[in-house]
Enzyme design. Structure first.
Site, mmCIF file in Angstrom:
data_model
loop_
_atom_site.group_PDB
_atom_site.id
_atom_site.type_symbol
_atom_site.label_atom_id
_atom_site.label_comp_id
_atom_site.label_asym_id
_atom_site.label_seq_id
_atom_site.Cartn_x
_atom_site.Cartn_y
_atom_site.Cartn_z
ATOM 1 N N LYS A 82 -7.565 -3.110 3.652
ATOM 2 C CA LYS A 82 -6.243 -2.546 3.936
ATOM 3 C C LYS A 82 -5.797 -2.929 5.333
ATOM 4 O O LYS A 82 -6.629 -3.038 6.248
ATOM 5 C CB LYS A 82 -6.264 -1.027 3.765
ATOM 6 C CG LYS A 82 -7.301 -0.297 4.576
ATOM 7 C CD LYS A 82 -7.280 1.196 4.261
ATOM 8 C CE LYS A 82 -8.461 1.900 4.906
ATOM 9 N NZ LYS A 82 -8.524 3.318 4.665
ATOM 10 N N LYS A 142 0.854 -1.181 0.000
ATOM 11 C CA LYS A 142 0.000 0.000 0.000
ATOM 12 C C LYS A 142 0.894 1.236 0.000
ATOM 13 O O LYS A 142 1.571 1.519 0.973
ATOM 14 C CB LYS A 142 -0.903 0.012 1.236
ATOM 15 C CG LYS A 142 -1.883 1.187 1.244
ATOM 16 C CD LYS A 142 -2.838 1.094 2.423
ATOM 17 C CE LYS A 142 -4.019 2.041 2.287
ATOM 18 N NZ LYS A 142 -3.692 3.427 2.089
ATOM 19 N N PHE A 165 -2.202 -0.279 -10.232
ATOM 20 C CA PHE A 165 -2.704 -1.478 -9.552
ATOM 21 C C PHE A 165 -4.025 -1.994 -10.091
ATOM 22 O O PHE A 165 -4.531 -3.005 -9.622
ATOM 23 C CB PHE A 165 -2.749 -1.300 -8.031
ATOM 24 C CG PHE A 165 -3.546 -0.123 -7.531
ATOM 25 C CD1 PHE A 165 -4.920 -0.078 -7.668
ATOM 26 C CD2 PHE A 165 -2.904 0.937 -6.890
ATOM 27 C CE1 PHE A 165 -5.653 0.989 -7.186
ATOM 28 C CE2 PHE A 165 -3.635 2.019 -6.405
ATOM 29 C CZ PHE A 165 -5.007 2.039 -6.565
HETATM 30 P P1 ATP Z 1 -6.082 5.813 3.296
HETATM 31 O O1 ATP Z 1 -6.085 7.169 3.930
HETATM 32 O O2 ATP Z 1 -5.886 4.669 4.237
HETATM 33 O O3 ATP Z 1 -5.240 5.722 2.065
HETATM 34 P P2 ATP Z 1 -8.391 6.213 1.750
HETATM 35 O O4 ATP Z 1 -9.738 6.538 2.331
HETATM 36 O O5 ATP Z 1 -7.667 7.291 1.061
HETATM 37 O O6 ATP Z 1 -7.554 5.573 2.911
HETATM 38 P P3 ATP Z 1 -8.978 3.581 1.042
HETATM 39 O O7 ATP Z 1 -9.865 3.152 -0.029
HETATM 40 O O8 ATP Z 1 -9.488 3.407 2.400
HETATM 41 O O9 ATP Z 1 -8.556 5.058 0.741
HETATM 42 O O10 ATP Z 1 -7.606 2.802 0.940
HETATM 43 C C1 ATP Z 1 -7.133 2.458 -0.275
HETATM 44 C C2 ATP Z 1 -6.223 3.541 -0.782
HETATM 45 O O11 ATP Z 1 -4.902 3.089 -0.743
HETATM 46 C C3 ATP Z 1 -6.520 3.827 -2.222
HETATM 47 O O12 ATP Z 1 -7.385 4.925 -2.314
HETATM 48 C C4 ATP Z 1 -5.163 4.121 -2.827
HETATM 49 O O13 ATP Z 1 -4.998 5.519 -2.859
HETATM 50 C C5 ATP Z 1 -4.166 3.557 -1.851
HETATM 51 N N1 ATP Z 1 -3.373 2.429 -2.376
HETATM 52 C C6 ATP Z 1 -2.042 2.324 -2.299
HETATM 53 N N2 ATP Z 1 -1.607 1.181 -2.827
HETATM 54 C C7 ATP Z 1 -2.689 0.514 -3.255
HETATM 55 C C8 ATP Z 1 -2.881 -0.752 -3.893
HETATM 56 N N3 ATP Z 1 -1.875 -1.549 -4.168
HETATM 57 N N4 ATP Z 1 -4.147 -1.103 -4.198
HETATM 58 C C9 ATP Z 1 -5.192 -0.314 -3.896
HETATM 59 N N5 ATP Z 1 -5.064 0.895 -3.291
HETATM 60 C C10 ATP Z 1 -3.831 1.308 -2.966
#
Ligand code: ATP
Length: 586
Positions: A419, A246, A336
């Site tokens: 996550k 991530k 990704f």
């Molecule tokens: P966070 O602040 O934890 O990144 P978020 O609310 O922005 O959370 P989430 O959907 O909860 O977003 O977490 C997934 C996020 O992680 C995606 O929006 C993306 O930006 C990021 N990310 C990083 N690496 C990956 C990956 N390999 N696959 C999917 N998402 C990824």
């Protein structure tokens, strides 16, 4: 439709007591429009002229609007500014300055065209031309029309209506029942043009909506990840998973149609200009002429090879510095997901197939800015845990585990992606994204800066409202704190915005627009906050919330952490607490 009728509809919406009444008024309003008007009315309700991703803006700061009002009503700018200070809303000032009563013949179509001229004015003398056009239009308005015309240009109608309410009203009108809103939502997630989707719902009903597929150049609402407390909990729930690092960067959707390329942010804004090296690399590295792919753009330090935090990526927001920053902090884009390629819609295809195809379509070279995110599959909790630990040692945020057979669910936060971040085990170490809804001058060590604490809320998409979860009295630098206050003052409103549900009355209310990230020590039950409150049961609050630097400009208020997520995090924390106690007893 006469603009007068639309303005009266807006006034009824503004006065509406509850959300259901607002839905009803909107449905009635939609029923009176032609298809073209309907589309435009929906954009206007969103405070825009076109869908967000087209980036059409009026480019009129408050100062210029004051000048336009002065010009329209032959009043001095000082006098307009004085009235603004008194009434707190430029729309109301324009209404008061208009000679009443007056019969006007402005149609929605004509107002829309004139407003498009205002937004379209460019080149030398653009500012002057905008002021002139707007002043001319204002002179033709009746008082109530002037109120909303000014607010449209400000991008804040103050009707307390979000997309979710518009969608519900359209479901009632076009599909016969507001409970069918899911069909419109689903289409909107794939084609994020609310005006176009609502128009389609009225013209072609459920079948038309079901036929919506991705279109290159139109961003798709991103799929989001859920949280689970541990590697073991993930494999227990998902079984075999595809796991990936991530990255903590800037989520981007890259689109290509031949020579044309776009980059869209998480909140669907066109940010192509911010990432010139990526759009160029896309032309070089992609083996097909049309595609939509998703990934994370991360800045790295060429000297050490280490990735830099998200905030550094964001310094590109200032357009004039892009070239300079791009040189100092080159970007890598870790793709990704693949959503569309060469005429084929990949959204319904399983994750494993999308990832495989993505790797085939991207030509990776040692110096190419685009690369494919590494991934592996496992069904062992221990293996997932050790992979996770390795990623943490590499300075990454954690991992995302994905269900290999799941389709891409645009706009949904489901368990297809989970996550796992540094520590969900004990304290609440994941950050929460909150929307600021006001501030209290009050006490606290920051009170001397004009704000003792910020009142923060999370989003409840089911009822399209923001419910409070914290008063934040610390975090970030003093300079940021002051800058944030200035930013909030620009969104200040005289009374509680309708979408805000709060039991606390701050000294200053603001429109729920600004998202910030907070770190907390956990979640506790609290009678003070409305998040999760039901009946006589207390709500939920963040413990010791600290604000992190910088506004999350990549998130719209509706992208903030949801009420439901807070409740899930609370349960996760209770479970973790219980298992720690059990271990201690053993
Ligand atoms: P966070 O602040 O934890 O990144 P978020 O609310 O922005 O959370 P989430 O959907 O909860 O977003 O977490 C997934 C996020 O992680 C995606 O929006 C993306 O930006 C990021 N990310 C990083 N690496 C990956 C990956 N390999 N696959 C999917 N998402 C990824």
């Amino acid at each position: 439709m006469q603009f007068r009728d639309l303005a009266n509809g807006f006034a009824r919406l503004e006065a509406a007591g509850g959300r259901l009444e607002a839905v009803r008024i909107l449905t009635e309003l939609f029923a009176r429009t032609t298809p073209v008007e309907l589309e435009r009315v929906v954009y206007l309700l969103q405070g825009q002229l076109r869908p967000v991703y087209e980036g059409v803006e009026f480019g009129m700061a408050e100062r210029l609007l004051v000048r336009a009002l002065g010009r329209a009503y032959q009043s001095s700018e000082e006098s307009v500014a004085r009235q603004l200070a008194r009434r707190g809303d430029l729309g109301l000032v324009a209404e008061a300055l208009t000679e009443a009563p007056r019969r006007t013949r402005l149609t929605v179509g004509e107002v829309y065209r004139r407003l498009s001229d205002v937004a379209g004015a460019g080149g030398a003398g653009a500012v002057e031309r905008r002021i002139k056009l707007l002043a001319e239009l204002l002179r033709r308005c009746a008082p109530i029309e002037a109120r909303y015309l000014v607010r449209i240009v400000q991008g804040r109608l103050r009707l307390g209506i979000g997309d979710a309410t518009v969608i519900e009203a359209a479901a009632a009108g076009a599909l016969g029942d507001r409970r069918h809103k899911g069909l419109i939502e689903k289409a909107y997630n794939v084609r994020s043009d609310l005006g176009g989707v609502v128009r389609l719902a009225y013209a072609r009903g459920a079948r038309g909506l079901a036929g919506i597929t991705p279109r290159v150049g139109v961003p798709i609402r991103p799929a989001l990840a859920q949280r689970l407390p541990s590697a073991q909990a993930i494999v227990t729930r998902l079984g075999r998973v595809q796991v990936e690092p991530k990255y903590d960067g800037f989520r981007l959707q890259l689109h290509r149609n031949g020579a044309r390329v776009w980059a869209f942010s998480r909140r669907l804004e066109n940010v192509s200009e911010m990432f010139p090296e990526l759009t160029a690399a896309l032309r070089r590295q992609l083996r097909v002429r049309t595609a939509i792919l998703e990934g994370e753009a991360v800045v790295h330090d060429p000297a050490t090879g280490r990735f830099l935090p998200f905030q550094v990526t964001m310094t590109r927001k200032r357009k004039h510095r892009v070239a300079e920053v791009a040189k100092r902090h080159p970007l890598r884009f870790f793709a990704f997901d693949l959503l569309y390629a060469a005429g084929r819609n990949y959204l319904p295809r399983p994750q494993a197939e999308r990832s495989r195809r993505l790797a085939e379509l991207l030509r990776t070279t040692p110096r190419g800015a685009l690369c494919v995110t590494e991934s592996r599959t496992t069904e062992s909790g221990a293996e997932l845990q050790s992979y996770f630990e390795r990623m943490i040692r590499h300075g990454l945020e954690g991992v995302v585990a994905k269900r290999p057979d799941a389709p891409y669910r645009a706009g949904a936060r489901g368990y297809d992606w989970v996550k796992l971040k540094r520590s969900y085990q004990s304290k609440l170490r994941d950050t929460v994204d909150v929307v600021l809804v006001g501030y209290l001058a009050g006490r606290g060590k920051r009170a001397a800066l004009g704000v003792g604490s910020f009142l923060a809320a999370v989003y409840d998409p089911r009822r399209d409202r923001f419910r409070t979860v914290a008063k934040i009295g610390s975090g970030t630098s003093e300079a940021e704190w002051k800058a944030l206050r200035a930013r909030l003052d620009r969104q200040a409103v005289p009374s509680r915005p309708r979408r805000v549900d709060s039991a606390i009355a701050p000294d200053v209310w603001v429109e729920p627009k600004i998202v910030v990230e907070v770190l907390a020590d956990g979640i506790t039950r609290s009678p003070l906050h409305t998040c999760g409150r039901s009946g006589a049961e207390p709500g939920y609050a963040l413990r010791f919330p600290r604000m992190l630097d910088g506004v999350r400009t990549d998130k719209a208020p509706e992208d903030a952490t949801t009420e439901r997520e807070v409740l899930q995090m609370y349960r996760m924390q209770r479970r973790a607490g219980a298992s720690t106690k059990a271990k201690q007893r053993r």
